[in-house]
Design a protein around this motif. Structure first.
Motif, PDB file in Angstrom:
ATOM      1  N   ALA A  35    -106.799 -32.930  78.373  1.00  0.00           N
ATOM      2  CA  ALA A  35    -108.065 -32.871  77.653  1.00  0.00           C
ATOM      3  C   ALA A  35    -108.734 -31.510  77.797  1.00  0.00           C
ATOM      4  CB  ALA A  35    -109.009 -33.965  78.143  1.00  0.00           C
ATOM      5  N   ASP A  36    -109.205 -30.949  76.689  1.00  0.00           N
ATOM      6  CA  ASP A  36    -110.044 -29.758  76.717  1.00  0.00           C
ATOM      7  C   ASP A  36    -111.481 -30.180  77.018  1.00  0.00           C
ATOM      8  OD1 ASP A  36    -107.807 -28.375  75.987  1.00  0.00           O
ATOM      9  OD2 ASP A  36    -108.409 -28.068  73.901  1.00  0.00           O
ATOM     10  N   SER A  37    -112.320 -29.223  77.417  1.00  0.00           N
ATOM     11  CA  SER A  37    -113.725 -29.530  77.674  1.00  0.00           C
ATOM     12  C   SER A  37    -114.611 -28.548  76.925  1.00  0.00           C
ATOM     13  CB  SER A  37    -114.040 -29.491  79.167  1.00  0.00           C
ATOM     14  OG  SER A  37    -113.930 -28.168  79.670  1.00  0.00           O
ATOM     15  N   LEU A  38    -115.796 -29.012  76.550  1.00  0.00           N
ATOM     16  CA  LEU A  38    -116.777 -28.184  75.858  1.00  0.00           C
ATOM     17  C   LEU A  38    -118.155 -28.493  76.424  1.00  0.00           C
ATOM     18  CD1 LEU A  38    -117.566 -26.230  73.517  1.00  0.00           C
ATOM     19  CD2 LEU A  38    -117.856 -28.274  72.081  1.00  0.00           C
ATOM     20  N   THR A  39    -118.857 -27.454  76.844  1.00  0.00           N
ATOM     21  CA  THR A  39    -120.228 -27.581  77.318  1.00  0.00           C
ATOM     22  C   THR A  39    -121.124 -26.772  76.390  1.00  0.00           C
ATOM     23  OG1 THR A  39    -119.450 -27.745  79.614  1.00  0.00           O
ATOM     24  CG2 THR A  39    -121.783 -27.290  79.282  1.00  0.00           C
ATOM     25  N   VAL A  40    -122.186 -27.417  75.875  1.00  0.00           N
ATOM     26  CA  VAL A  40    -123.095 -26.766  74.927  1.00  0.00           C
ATOM     27  C   VAL A  40    -124.517 -26.896  75.442  1.00  0.00           C
ATOM     28  CG1 VAL A  40    -123.785 -26.544  72.517  1.00  0.00           C
ATOM     29  CG2 VAL A  40    -121.557 -27.523  73.072  1.00  0.00           C
ATOM     30  N   ARG A  41    -125.243 -25.770  75.461  1.00  0.00           N
ATOM     31  CA  ARG A  41    -126.627 -25.787  75.950  1.00  0.00           C
ATOM     32  C   ARG A  41    -127.559 -25.279  74.859  1.00  0.00           C
ATOM     33  NH1 ARG A  41    -129.944 -22.261  79.099  1.00  0.00           N
ATOM     34  NH2 ARG A  41    -128.251 -20.734  79.260  1.00  0.00           N
ATOM     35  N   PHE A  42    -128.656 -26.020  74.658  1.00  0.00           N
ATOM     36  CA  PHE A  42    -129.688 -25.661  73.682  1.00  0.00           C
ATOM     37  C   PHE A  42    -131.006 -25.419  74.401  1.00  0.00           C
ATOM     38  CE2 PHE A  42    -126.603 -28.109  71.279  1.00  0.00           C
ATOM     39  CZ  PHE A  42    -126.514 -27.444  70.068  1.00  0.00           C
ATOM     40  N   GLY A  43    -131.810 -24.531  73.844  1.00  0.00           N
ATOM     41  CA  GLY A  43    -133.136 -24.282  74.405  1.00  0.00           C
ATOM     42  C   GLY A  43    -134.237 -24.707  73.450  1.00  0.00           C
ATOM     43  N   ALA A  44    -133.977 -25.745  72.654  1.00  0.00           N
ATOM     44  CA  ALA A  44    -134.944 -26.193  71.642  1.00  0.00           C
ATOM     45  C   ALA A  44    -136.213 -26.725  72.293  1.00  0.00           C
ATOM     46  CB  ALA A  44    -134.316 -27.271  70.762  1.00  0.00           C
ATOM     47  N   GLY A  45    -137.341 -26.526  71.615  1.00  0.00           N
ATOM     48  CA  GLY A  45    -138.612 -27.006  72.150  1.00  0.00           C
ATOM     49  C   GLY A  45    -138.831 -28.487  71.951  1.00  0.00           C
ATOM     50  N   LYS A  46    -138.057 -29.097  71.060  1.00  0.00           N
ATOM     51  CA  LYS A  46    -138.186 -30.527  70.823  1.00  0.00           C
ATOM     52  C   LYS A  46    -136.806 -31.152  70.717  1.00  0.00           C
ATOM     53  CE  LYS A  46    -138.724 -29.824  65.823  1.00  0.00           C
ATOM     54  NZ  LYS A  46    -139.566 -30.112  64.638  1.00  0.00           N
ATOM     55  N   ARG A  47    -136.777 -32.473  70.684  1.00  0.00           N
ATOM     56  CA  ARG A  47    -135.517 -33.206  70.679  1.00  0.00           C
ATOM     57  C   ARG A  47    -134.670 -32.828  69.473  1.00  0.00           C
ATOM     58  NH1 ARG A  47    -134.953 -39.818  71.228  1.00  0.00           N
ATOM     59  NH2 ARG A  47    -132.661 -39.882  71.267  1.00  0.00           N
ATOM     60  N   LEU A  48    -133.370 -32.618  69.714  1.00  0.00           N
ATOM     61  CA  LEU A  48    -132.469 -32.189  68.646  1.00  0.00           C
ATOM     62  C   LEU A  48    -132.221 -33.288  67.617  1.00  0.00           C
ATOM     63  CD1 LEU A  48    -129.750 -30.170  70.606  1.00  0.00           C
ATOM     64  CD2 LEU A  48    -131.457 -29.255  69.040  1.00  0.00           C
ATOM     65  N   PHE A  49    -131.963 -34.505  68.115  1.00  0.00           N
ATOM     66  CA  PHE A  49    -131.624 -35.616  67.225  1.00  0.00           C
ATOM     67  C   PHE A  49    -132.427 -36.850  67.612  1.00  0.00           C
ATOM     68  CE2 PHE A  49    -127.661 -33.089  67.735  1.00  0.00           C
ATOM     69  CZ  PHE A  49    -127.554 -32.601  66.439  1.00  0.00           C
ATOM     70  N   SER A  50    -132.665 -37.709  66.637  1.00  0.00           N
ATOM     71  CA  SER A  50    -133.427 -38.930  66.897  1.00  0.00           C
ATOM     72  C   SER A  50    -132.561 -40.016  67.518  1.00  0.00           C
ATOM     73  CB  SER A  50    -134.052 -39.451  65.596  1.00  0.00           C
ATOM     74  OG  SER A  50    -133.027 -39.715  64.642  1.00  0.00           O
ATOM     75  N   GLU A  51    -131.236 -39.861  67.455  1.00  0.00           N
ATOM     76  CA  GLU A  51    -130.316 -40.802  68.086  1.00  0.00           C
ATOM     77  C   GLU A  51    -129.269 -40.025  68.884  1.00  0.00           C
ATOM     78  OE1 GLU A  51    -127.468 -42.750  65.400  1.00  0.00           O
ATOM     79  OE2 GLU A  51    -128.384 -41.593  63.766  1.00  0.00           O
ATOM     80  N   GLU A  52    -128.623 -40.735  69.792  1.00  0.00           N
ATOM     81  CA  GLU A  52    -127.653 -40.075  70.665  1.00  0.00           C
ATOM     82  C   GLU A  52    -126.337 -39.824  69.937  1.00  0.00           C
ATOM     83  OE1 GLU A  52    -127.607 -38.853  73.790  1.00  0.00           O
ATOM     84  OE2 GLU A  52    -129.779 -39.174  73.929  1.00  0.00           O
ATOM     85  N   PRO A  53    -125.854 -38.578  69.926  1.00  0.00           N
ATOM     86  CA  PRO A  53    -124.521 -38.315  69.362  1.00  0.00           C
ATOM     87  C   PRO A  53    -123.436 -38.841  70.297  1.00  0.00           C
ATOM     88  CG  PRO A  53    -125.453 -36.304  70.266  1.00  0.00           C
ATOM     89  CD  PRO A  53    -126.524 -37.351  70.369  1.00  0.00           C
ATOM     90  N   VAL A  54    -122.306 -39.204  69.715  1.00  0.00           N
ATOM     91  CA  VAL A  54    -121.184 -39.715  70.506  1.00  0.00           C
ATOM     92  C   VAL A  54    -120.044 -38.704  70.603  1.00  0.00           C
ATOM     93  CG1 VAL A  54    -121.721 -42.112  69.969  1.00  0.00           C
ATOM     94  CG2 VAL A  54    -120.139 -40.850  68.492  1.00  0.00           C
ATOM     95  N   GLY A  55    -120.121 -37.637  69.807  1.00  0.00           N
ATOM     96  CA  GLY A  55    -119.053 -36.640  69.828  1.00  0.00           C
ATOM     97  C   GLY A  55    -119.490 -35.368  69.146  1.00  0.00           C
ATOM     98  N   ALA A  56    -118.579 -34.403  69.074  1.00  0.00           N
ATOM     99  CA  ALA A  56    -118.863 -33.133  68.402  1.00  0.00           C
ATOM    100  C   ALA A  56    -117.560 -32.487  67.958  1.00  0.00           C
ATOM    101  CB  ALA A  56    -119.635 -32.181  69.325  1.00  0.00           C
ATOM    102  N   VAL A  57    -117.669 -31.676  66.907  1.00  0.00           N
ATOM    103  CA  VAL A  57    -116.526 -30.931  66.370  1.00  0.00           C
ATOM    104  C   VAL A  57    -116.912 -29.458  66.307  1.00  0.00           C
ATOM    105  CG1 VAL A  57    -114.973 -30.601  64.414  1.00  0.00           C
ATOM    106  CG2 VAL A  57    -115.751 -32.909  65.008  1.00  0.00           C
TER     107      VAL A  57
END
Length: 296
Positions: A35-57
């Motif tokens: 398995a590969d791994s991916l770590t992503v960090r955001f510095g947004a002032g508010k919540r990115l999404f209204s629901e929890e994501p389950v994956g990313a591409v």
């Protein structure tokens, strides 16, 4: 110019891009894990999404270089600053996370194993003979799905399976490509004498005693291993492997470098080298790729 795009996947299958760019992301591939791994960090002032994501591409110039699942989502508020951190692994990680049901599979086939272990996890088999084979595949309690697939591939298909970037598990030996490092900003040769074995003692199959000894006279310290009479690895192979892994070459490159663990590179001073891990870090507008090699 190379373009990267990131989309998050939600439970209903919908894909959405964040409305802000990530502060940084780190993509890692390693020969020691499927398995590969991916770590992503955001510095947004508010919540990115209204629901929890389950994956990313993650895509590079439209081509998928990572397709995975969310392992962890952290939201941190400190001194008025808010950050969101997503830790993901490629979908093949589910083969490591899931145990296989203990059983004996008589006349096993790749078609059957795909239906049992891959399809339920959103994966599929690539290559390999799908016909049943004569024999019994024994799945012990506690074995992970990936262990079962490895055992079947090595015993009946004479290959080491591997996963690609799009959910395919290949039942064929990987064909190495040539790595072409560009804009090398740092080159480091690493010696690890602690990895070198000085000797291996092998058990006698008839008496059960450990007697036959194999030595590496180049080992700087005494480090001994014992092999049972039924071990699949030959003692000379174990010694050669330990000497090989005692030397590493690390390259840091300014741009993104294509390459997967198992790919090859020729050097003037160290000879032919095999890529064993790759890390790509994007921080702001700057990107670097770290490549770690070992001698062939």
């Amino acid at each position: 110019m190379t373009r990267f795009s990131l989309e998050f996947v939600f439970a209903g299958g919908e894909k959405r891009s964040p409305n802000v760019e990530p502060v940084e992301w780190l993509l890692k591939s390693d020969a020691d894990t499927v398995a590969d791994s991916l770590t992503v960090r955001f510095g947004a002032g508010k919540r990115l999404f209204s629901e929890e994501p389950v994956g990313a591409v993650l895509k590079k110039d439209g081509a998928v270089i990572f397709d995975g699942i969310v392992d962890e989502h952290r939201v941190k508020c400190q001194n008025g600053a808010r950050t969101e951190l997503f830790s993901l692994r490629s979908r093949a990680a589910l083969l490591l996370d899931n145990e296989a049901a203990p059983m004996e599979l008589r006349m096993p086939s790749l078609r059957l194993l795909e239906r049992m272990y891959l399809t339920p996890l959103g994966l599929h088999a690539v290559g390999g003979d799908r016909r049943p084979v004569a024999g019994v595949l024994t799945v012990e309690k506690g074995m992970r799905c990936w262990e079962v697939l490895q055992m079947f591939a090595e015993e009946y298909l004479n290959c080491a399976p591997y996963a690609d970037k799009s959910g395919g598990v290949h039942f064929e030996n990987y064909v190495p490509q040539t790595v072409k490092p560009d804009w090398v900003t740092a080159r480091e040769v690493i010696y690890c004498p602690y990895k070198m074995l000085s000797g291996v003692t092998v058990q006698n199959a008839q008496t059960g005693a450990y007697g036959a000894e194999y030595h590496d006279l180049l080992a700087p310290q005494v480090r001994v291993r014992y092999l049972s009479a039924y071990a699949k690895t030959a003692p000379t192979v174990l010694l050669t492997e330990s000497r090989r892994t005692a030397k590493r070459l690390k390259l840091t490159c300014a741009p993104y470098i294509d390459g997967s663990p198992g790919d090859m590179m020729q050097t003037d001073d160290l000879g032919e080298m095999r890529l064993i891990s790759k890390s790509v870090l994007l921080r702001g507008k700057e990107m670097k790729t770290e490549l770690l090699f070992e001698p062939v």
